[in-house]
Design an enzyme around this catalytic site. Structure first.
Site, PDB file in Angstrom:
ATOM      1  N   TYR A  33      -8.643  66.207 -60.595  1.00 16.25           N
ATOM      2  CA  TYR A  33      -8.590  66.245 -62.057  1.00 16.25           C
ATOM      3  C   TYR A  33      -7.834  65.048 -62.598  1.00 16.25           C
ATOM      4  O   TYR A  33      -7.120  64.353 -61.866  1.00 16.25           O
ATOM      5  CB  TYR A  33      -7.954  67.543 -62.546  1.00 16.25           C
ATOM      6  CG  TYR A  33      -6.446  67.590 -62.442  1.00 16.25           C
ATOM      7  CD1 TYR A  33      -5.634  67.404 -63.565  1.00 16.25           C
ATOM      8  CD2 TYR A  33      -5.817  67.825 -61.211  1.00 16.25           C
ATOM      9  CE1 TYR A  33      -4.247  67.445 -63.466  1.00 16.25           C
ATOM     10  CE2 TYR A  33      -4.441  67.871 -61.111  1.00 16.25           C
ATOM     11  CZ  TYR A  33      -3.665  67.682 -62.242  1.00 16.25           C
ATOM     12  OH  TYR A  33      -2.299  67.717 -62.135  1.00 16.25           O
ATOM     13  N   LYS A 149      -4.790  63.564 -56.528  1.00 12.04           N
ATOM     14  CA  LYS A 149      -4.589  64.422 -57.711  1.00 12.04           C
ATOM     15  C   LYS A 149      -5.500  65.644 -57.618  1.00 12.04           C
ATOM     16  O   LYS A 149      -6.471  65.813 -58.364  1.00 12.04           O
ATOM     17  CB  LYS A 149      -4.819  63.640 -59.007  1.00 12.04           C
ATOM     18  CG  LYS A 149      -4.188  64.319 -60.230  1.00 12.04           C
ATOM     19  CD  LYS A 149      -4.159  63.386 -61.415  1.00 12.04           C
ATOM     20  CE  LYS A 149      -3.645  64.054 -62.682  1.00 12.04           C
ATOM     21  NZ  LYS A 149      -2.216  64.425 -62.573  1.00 12.04           N
ATOM     22  N   GLU A 181       9.420  64.185 -57.298  1.00 17.86           N
ATOM     23  CA  GLU A 181       8.889  64.007 -58.656  1.00 17.86           C
ATOM     24  C   GLU A 181       8.984  65.336 -59.382  1.00 17.86           C
ATOM     25  O   GLU A 181       9.410  66.340 -58.825  1.00 17.86           O
ATOM     26  CB  GLU A 181       7.439  63.514 -58.610  1.00 17.86           C
ATOM     27  CG  GLU A 181       6.506  64.448 -57.863  1.00 17.86           C
ATOM     28  CD  GLU A 181       5.122  63.841 -57.614  1.00 17.86           C
ATOM     29  OE1 GLU A 181       4.719  62.938 -58.367  1.00 17.86           O
ATOM     30  OE2 GLU A 181       4.460  64.283 -56.653  1.00 17.86           O
ATOM     31  N   LEU A 206       2.546  61.621 -56.454  1.00 14.06           N
ATOM     32  CA  LEU A 206       1.355  61.165 -57.154  1.00 14.06           C
ATOM     33  C   LEU A 206       1.647  59.798 -57.772  1.00 14.06           C
ATOM     34  O   LEU A 206       2.697  59.617 -58.387  1.00 14.06           O
ATOM     35  CB  LEU A 206       0.986  62.156 -58.265  1.00 14.06           C
ATOM     36  CG  LEU A 206      -0.266  61.803 -59.066  1.00 14.06           C
ATOM     37  CD1 LEU A 206      -1.510  62.060 -58.237  1.00 14.06           C
ATOM     38  CD2 LEU A 206      -0.317  62.587 -60.363  1.00 14.06           C
TER      39      LEU A 206
END
Length: 286
Positions: A33, A149, A181, A206
């Site tokens: 996505y 992702k 993160e 990511l």
């Protein structure tokens, strides 16, 4: 006006937008996505998002059903059909619906699913942009290919839920004592020596599109940037801390696990980087 979505070549009311229960995105989270911000009716940093989309689908051998040029055309048409001024366009591509539930990839004849929809959000004037947010820390329990992702987001859902229950705006995930993160953002600190620190890209995080832009914008202005891991203790000792993402741009972090960062208010560097990013976003929007 009914909200309009896109499903496999058709624009239709959101209430009618459906995919098969045999879709591999539903059964296996076998999909990718992206989320692109919209300001003043235009897509922000979209080339970076589409490049990451191509990279992610390539990593799982998933063919896009449309070219990225065509995907951008669809995004723009959705923005127009929904009269979207400020908000986001979500897109997802999955390996499609097979005839059964087999873990291995379909052998042939299955076309990938492509869906998109929009949502309204005033990112520029969000109250948290002025106040900053609290974050909590949670163990990073995700798989080892976080650079993809993937729609497999259960670990992030649990982290964000824990943050919500704690009255925090984000969860920072911790691995081997270091921040990887946020649940849906990249993490930064500004050290006492005025060095911006954010973890280097690898399979551990990511590769954030907004993170990438903020690092480049900072370096263009001769700011010192170090791409390396940092600990919660280092963050609490920092001048400032903030997150970046397509849905918040640059967002100050004013406390971590209930402990105040600096004076508990958004710092001047964070505020300036947010201004710089917004200027960049508007100047490069499509």
């Amino acid at each position: 006006m009914d909200q309009i979505a896109y499903v496999n070549g058709s624009f239709l009311p959101l209430a009618d937008a459906k995919v098969s229960i045999l879709d591999r995105g539903f059964l296996f989270a076998d999909g990718i996505y992206e989320v692109a911000a919209v300001l003043d009716g235009k897509l922000i940093d979209n080339a970076s998002h589409l490049a990451r989309l191509e990279r992610s689908v390539g990593e799982i051998a998933l063919a896009l059903p449309e070219t990225t040029d065509r995907i951008q055309e669809i995004q723009k048409e959705l923005v127009a059909r929904n009269n979207l001024v400020n908000g986001m366009v979500y897109l997802e591509v999955t390996r499609g619906a097979d005839s059964g539930r087999d873990f291995a990839f379909p052998k042939s004849g299955v076309k990938p699913t492509l869906i998109m929809f929009t949502s309204v959000k005033d990112i520029i004037n969000a109250p948290s942009a002025k106040t900053g947010i609290a974050v909590i820390t949670v163990p990073d329990i995700r798989w080892e290919r976080r650079d993809i992702k993937s729609v497999a987001l259960l670990a992030q859902v649990l982290a964000k839920q824990a943050a919500a229950e704690a009255g925090a705006g984000e969860a920072w995930m911790i691995e081997e004592g270091m921040v990887t993160e946020g649940g849906s953002s990249s993490a930064f600190i500004l050290t006492q020596d005025d060095v911006l620190v954010t973890r280097q890209n690898s399979s551990a995080i990511l590769p954030g599109c907004t993170r990438k832009a903020v690092v480049a914008l900072a370096e263009e202005r001769q700011l010192r940037v170090e791409e390396r891991p940092f600990s919660v203790q280092e963050a609490l000792a920092a001048k400032e801390a903030f997150t970046t993402s397509a849905t918040v741009f640059v967002q100050a972090v004013v406390s971590i696990d209930g402990k105040t960062v600096a004076n508990g208010k958004p710092g001047p560097m964070t505020n300036r980087l947010r201004e710089i990013y917004v200027d960049f976003a508007r100047a490069t929007a499509v």
